[in-house]
Design a protein around this motif. Structure first.
Motif, PDB file in Angstrom:
ATOM      1  N   VAL A 139      -9.187  17.982  -7.308  1.00 10.94           N
ATOM      2  CA  VAL A 139     -10.213  17.260  -6.174  1.00 10.94           C
ATOM      3  C   VAL A 139      -9.035  16.220  -5.351  1.00 10.94           C
ATOM      4  CG1 VAL A 139     -12.053  15.726  -5.577  1.00 10.94           C
ATOM      5  CG2 VAL A 139     -12.387  17.739  -7.124  1.00 10.94           C
ATOM      6  N   SER A 140      -8.990  15.901  -4.440  1.00  9.59           N
ATOM      7  CA  SER A 140      -8.296  14.802  -3.736  1.00  9.59           C
ATOM      8  C   SER A 140      -9.017  14.303  -2.729  1.00  9.59           C
ATOM      9  CB  SER A 140      -6.914  15.153  -3.385  1.00  9.59           C
ATOM     10  OG  SER A 140      -7.000  16.318  -2.469  1.00  9.59           O
ATOM     11  N   ALA A 141      -8.475  13.105  -1.960  1.00  6.82           N
ATOM     12  CA  ALA A 141      -9.364  12.481  -1.133  1.00  6.82           C
ATOM     13  C   ALA A 141      -8.556  12.469   0.529  1.00  6.82           C
ATOM     14  CB  ALA A 141      -9.850  11.013  -1.721  1.00  6.82           C
ATOM     15  N   PHE A 142      -9.378  12.434   1.426  1.00  6.67           N
ATOM     16  CA  PHE A 142      -8.795  12.076   2.818  1.00  6.67           C
ATOM     17  C   PHE A 142      -9.045  10.432   2.922  1.00  6.67           C
ATOM     18  CE2 PHE A 142     -10.054  16.490   3.113  1.00  6.67           C
ATOM     19  CZ  PHE A 142      -8.917  17.038   3.419  1.00  6.67           C
ATOM     20  N   ASP A 143      -8.069   9.901   3.622  1.00  7.76           N
ATOM     21  CA  ASP A 143      -8.267   8.596   4.000  1.00  7.76           C
ATOM     22  C   ASP A 143      -7.650   8.452   5.358  1.00  7.76           C
ATOM     23  OD1 ASP A 143      -9.071   5.830   4.152  1.00  7.76           O
ATOM     24  OD2 ASP A 143      -8.097   5.355   1.982  1.00  7.76           O
ATOM     25  N   ALA A 144      -7.577   7.045   5.992  1.00  9.36           N
ATOM     26  CA  ALA A 144      -6.868   6.953   7.193  1.00  9.36           C
ATOM     27  C   ALA A 144      -5.432   6.440   6.824  1.00  9.36           C
ATOM     28  CB  ALA A 144      -7.423   5.679   7.728  1.00  9.36           C
ATOM     29  N   GLY A 145      -4.696   7.461   7.446  1.00 16.87           N
ATOM     30  CA  GLY A 145      -3.344   7.182   7.452  1.00 16.87           C
ATOM     31  C   GLY A 145      -2.155   8.062   6.513  1.00 16.87           C
ATOM     32  N   TRP A 146      -3.171   8.918   5.846  1.00 20.59           N
ATOM     33  CA  TRP A 146      -2.559  10.150   5.009  1.00 20.59           C
ATOM     34  C   TRP A 146      -3.401  11.170   5.032  1.00 20.59           C
ATOM     35  CZ3 TRP A 146      -4.085   6.158   1.527  1.00 20.59           C
ATOM     36  CH2 TRP A 146      -5.025   6.407   0.560  1.00 20.59           C
ATOM     37  N   GLY A 198      -3.011  -5.142 -15.704  1.00 16.89           N
ATOM     38  CA  GLY A 198      -1.914  -6.253 -15.868  1.00 16.89           C
ATOM     39  C   GLY A 198      -1.871  -6.991 -14.559  1.00 16.89           C
ATOM     40  N   LEU A 199      -2.061  -6.373 -13.544  1.00 20.20           N
ATOM     41  CA  LEU A 199      -1.849  -6.983 -12.220  1.00 20.20           C
ATOM     42  C   LEU A 199      -3.009  -7.244 -11.313  1.00 20.20           C
ATOM     43  CD1 LEU A 199       1.337  -4.817 -10.616  1.00 20.20           C
ATOM     44  CD2 LEU A 199       1.325  -6.935 -12.120  1.00 20.20           C
ATOM     45  N   ASN A 200      -4.366  -7.036 -12.160  1.00 17.48           N
ATOM     46  CA  ASN A 200      -5.641  -7.219 -11.865  1.00 17.48           C
ATOM     47  C   ASN A 200      -5.861  -6.552 -10.466  1.00 17.48           C
ATOM     48  OD1 ASN A 200      -8.024  -8.393 -12.113  1.00 17.48           O
ATOM     49  ND2 ASN A 200      -7.840 -10.162 -11.113  1.00 17.48           N
ATOM     50  N   MET A 201      -5.193  -5.349 -10.308  1.00 15.79           N
ATOM     51  CA  MET A 201      -5.347  -4.732  -8.869  1.00 15.79           C
ATOM     52  C   MET A 201      -6.992  -4.562  -8.600  1.00 15.79           C
ATOM     53  SD  MET A 201      -2.777  -1.473  -9.074  1.00 15.79           S
ATOM     54  CE  MET A 201      -1.020  -1.934  -9.371  1.00 15.79           C
ATOM     55  N   PRO A 202      -7.287  -4.865  -7.120  1.00 20.12           N
ATOM     56  CA  PRO A 202      -8.555  -4.476  -6.602  1.00 20.12           C
ATOM     57  C   PRO A 202      -8.641  -2.955  -6.607  1.00 20.12           C
ATOM     58  CG  PRO A 202      -7.016  -5.079  -4.850  1.00 20.12           C
ATOM     59  CD  PRO A 202      -6.366  -5.394  -6.165  1.00 20.12           C
ATOM     60  N   ASP A 203      -9.902  -2.519  -6.479  1.00 21.99           N
ATOM     61  CA  ASP A 203     -10.177  -1.050  -6.492  1.00 21.99           C
ATOM     62  C   ASP A 203      -9.459  -0.166  -5.569  1.00 21.99           C
ATOM     63  OD1 ASP A 203     -11.779  -1.380  -8.681  1.00 21.99           O
ATOM     64  OD2 ASP A 203     -13.653  -1.233  -7.713  1.00 21.99           O
ATOM     65  N   ASP A 204      -9.367  -0.764  -4.385  1.00 24.12           N
ATOM     66  CA  ASP A 204      -8.541   0.132  -3.492  1.00 24.12           C
ATOM     67  C   ASP A 204      -7.093   0.301  -3.683  1.00 24.12           C
ATOM     68  OD1 ASP A 204      -8.193  -2.636  -2.817  1.00 24.12           O
ATOM     69  OD2 ASP A 204      -7.967  -2.241  -0.485  1.00 24.12           O
ATOM     70  N   ALA A 205      -6.565  -0.752  -4.264  1.00 20.46           N
ATOM     71  CA  ALA A 205      -5.462  -0.409  -4.664  1.00 20.46           C
ATOM     72  C   ALA A 205      -5.007   0.431  -5.670  1.00 20.46           C
ATOM     73  CB  ALA A 205      -4.878  -1.920  -5.222  1.00 20.46           C
ATOM     74  N   ARG A 206      -5.992   0.333  -6.734  1.00 25.50           N
ATOM     75  CA  ARG A 206      -6.120   1.405  -7.842  1.00 25.50           C
ATOM     76  C   ARG A 206      -6.228   3.060  -7.153  1.00 25.50           C
ATOM     77  NH1 ARG A 206      -7.238  -0.513 -13.042  1.00 25.50           N
ATOM     78  NH2 ARG A 206      -8.317   1.590 -13.502  1.00 25.50           N
ATOM     79  N   HIS A 207      -7.031   2.899  -6.232  1.00 22.58           N
ATOM     80  CA  HIS A 207      -7.083   4.325  -5.582  1.00 22.58           C
ATOM     81  C   HIS A 207      -5.892   4.824  -5.064  1.00 22.58           C
ATOM     82  CE1 HIS A 207     -11.761   3.166  -5.101  1.00 22.58           C
ATOM     83  NE2 HIS A 207     -11.479   3.417  -6.283  1.00 22.58           N
ATOM     84  N   LEU A 208      -5.285   3.889  -4.239  1.00 21.54           N
ATOM     85  CA  LEU A 208      -3.770   4.476  -3.724  1.00 21.54           C
ATOM     86  C   LEU A 208      -3.031   4.801  -4.708  1.00 21.54           C
ATOM     87  CD1 LEU A 208      -3.324   1.668  -1.077  1.00 21.54           C
ATOM     88  CD2 LEU A 208      -3.836   4.032  -0.641  1.00 21.54           C
ATOM     89  N   LEU A 209      -3.223   4.192  -6.090  1.00 25.05           N
ATOM     90  CA  LEU A 209      -2.265   4.673  -7.142  1.00 25.05           C
ATOM     91  C   LEU A 209      -2.686   5.781  -7.887  1.00 25.05           C
ATOM     92  CD1 LEU A 209       0.376   3.585  -8.556  1.00 25.05           C
ATOM     93  CD2 LEU A 209      -1.230   2.287  -9.991  1.00 25.05           C
ATOM     94  N   ARG A 237       0.846  -1.157  -0.077  1.00 21.37           N
ATOM     95  CA  ARG A 237      -0.102   0.075  -0.055  1.00 21.37           C
ATOM     96  C   ARG A 237       0.720   1.388  -0.078  1.00 21.37           C
ATOM     97  NH1 ARG A 237      -5.335  -0.989   0.760  1.00 21.37           N
ATOM     98  NH2 ARG A 237      -5.642   1.209   1.909  1.00 21.37           N
ATOM     99  N   GLU A 238       1.964   1.258   0.723  1.00 19.27           N
ATOM    100  CA  GLU A 238       2.822   2.331   0.695  1.00 19.27           C
ATOM    101  C   GLU A 238       3.346   2.703  -0.592  1.00 19.27           C
ATOM    102  OE1 GLU A 238       4.722   5.832   2.556  1.00 19.27           O
ATOM    103  OE2 GLU A 238       3.089   4.555   2.864  1.00 19.27           O
ATOM    104  N   ALA A 239       3.896   1.612  -1.159  1.00 21.48           N
ATOM    105  CA  ALA A 239       4.568   1.364  -2.642  1.00 21.48           C
ATOM    106  C   ALA A 239       3.482   2.087  -3.591  1.00 21.48           C
ATOM    107  CB  ALA A 239       4.906   0.192  -2.895  1.00 21.48           C
ATOM    108  N   LEU A 240       2.291   1.616  -3.434  1.00 19.63           N
ATOM    109  CA  LEU A 240       1.293   2.154  -4.464  1.00 19.63           C
ATOM    110  C   LEU A 240       1.276   3.585  -4.070  1.00 19.63           C
ATOM    111  CD1 LEU A 240      -1.225  -0.712  -4.059  1.00 19.63           C
ATOM    112  CD2 LEU A 240       0.004  -0.170  -6.301  1.00 19.63           C
TER     113      LEU A 240
END
Length: 283
Positions: free
Chosen positions: A239-246, A80-91, A21-24
């Protein structure tokens, strides 16, 4: 004959690991590829096939000799890595698994209103400052807003004091109410004390009062849990988002332009207006 791209499948739990998650979030695709190798057993050659790169290019990315910056390449890697949506959002990418009535993938970045995606606010800062210098209207939705508009060296502050004879901008700012339960929740999410976060909001309000003579200023407090961070400069939003941890400035930022029938700009504008109507004015 064209090569058929076969996505790589990682266990769902792998995408939830803190290091991935940090790398994404940092868009460190070399680290992402290394974790994919670790948790899927895929070789660099297999990753290359999945993301439509050469093996040599994947090797360069893995070893830090090449950096990926293009949005279309991030999209290709995510697919190509079939990322789930939450991983895509982090990216910094939109969801891929929702479909419209026509059966096509719903992709925020594919909307005509979204003209650019930045990995962080810092990457968008030059664009924001350029638009802010001549904007007639400026809306800000933040938590405490110190880095956006509260401090003298903040992103937008210098754009509001203009030479005599130039237009005086109308500025509306929404900050999280220090007395609301949502503030304590947000403070816990980012590992800060509620007292410190509340003090930051109050400091921002004090510094904003100093701008009352330079612009048509209105500051309001809202009480809902922070979700979106918005900077509107006339017909352009960031527009950007707030989330837990950042915090909001660490999130990917979407540049959204007003169009005659686009729902995103209008939706965010409507939300902002509703929060103004229900907020409590302090400046």
């Amino acid at each position: 004959m064209a090569t058929t791209l076969v996505p790589i499948e990682l266990p769902e739990w792998a995408w939830q690991r803190a290091e991935i998650r940090e790398a994404l979030r940092k868009r460190d695709m070399g680290a992402v590829f290394r974790h994919v190798q670790q948790y899927s057993g895929a070789s660099q050659g297999r990753i290359a096939i999945a993301v439509a790169m050469t093996q040599a290019r994947v090797n360069e990315v893995v070893n830090g000799r090449r950096e990926i910056t293009r949005l279309d390449v991030f999209e290709r890697i995510a697919d190509g890595l079939n990322m789930p949506d939450d991983a895509r959002h982090l990216l910094g990418l939109a969801s891929s698994r929702h479909t419209t009535s026509g059966g096509r993938a719903f992709d925020l970045a594919a909307f005509p209103e979204v003209v650019r995606v930045y990995p962080t606010q810092a990457a968008a800062s030059a664009d924001i400052r350029q638009l802010a210098v001549s904007a007639h209207e400026l809306d800000v939705l933040a938590v405490r807003g110190l880095g956006l508009i509260g401090l003298k060296d903040s992103l937008l502050r210098s754009s509001l004091s203009r030479p005599e004879g130039e237009n005086v901008p109308r500025v509306r700012v929404l900050l999280l109410d220090p007395d609301s339960p949502a503030l304590a929740v947000r403070a816990a999410e980012i590992g800060e004390s509620a007292e410190s976060l509340a003090g930051g909001v109050q400091l921002a309000e004090a510094r904003l009062r100093e701008l009352s003579d330079a612009c048509d200023l209105q500051v309001y407090r809202y009480t809902m849990h922070p979700t979106w961070r918005i900077i509107r400069l006339d017909g352009t939003m960031f527009v950007s988002a707030f989330d837990a941890g950042w915090e909001g400035h660490e999130s990917a930022a979407y540049k959204v332009m007003e169009t005659p029938s686009g729902p995103l700009y209008r939706g965010f504008q409507r939300m902002f207006a509703s929060m103004i109507d229900t907020g409590r004015r302090t400046v």
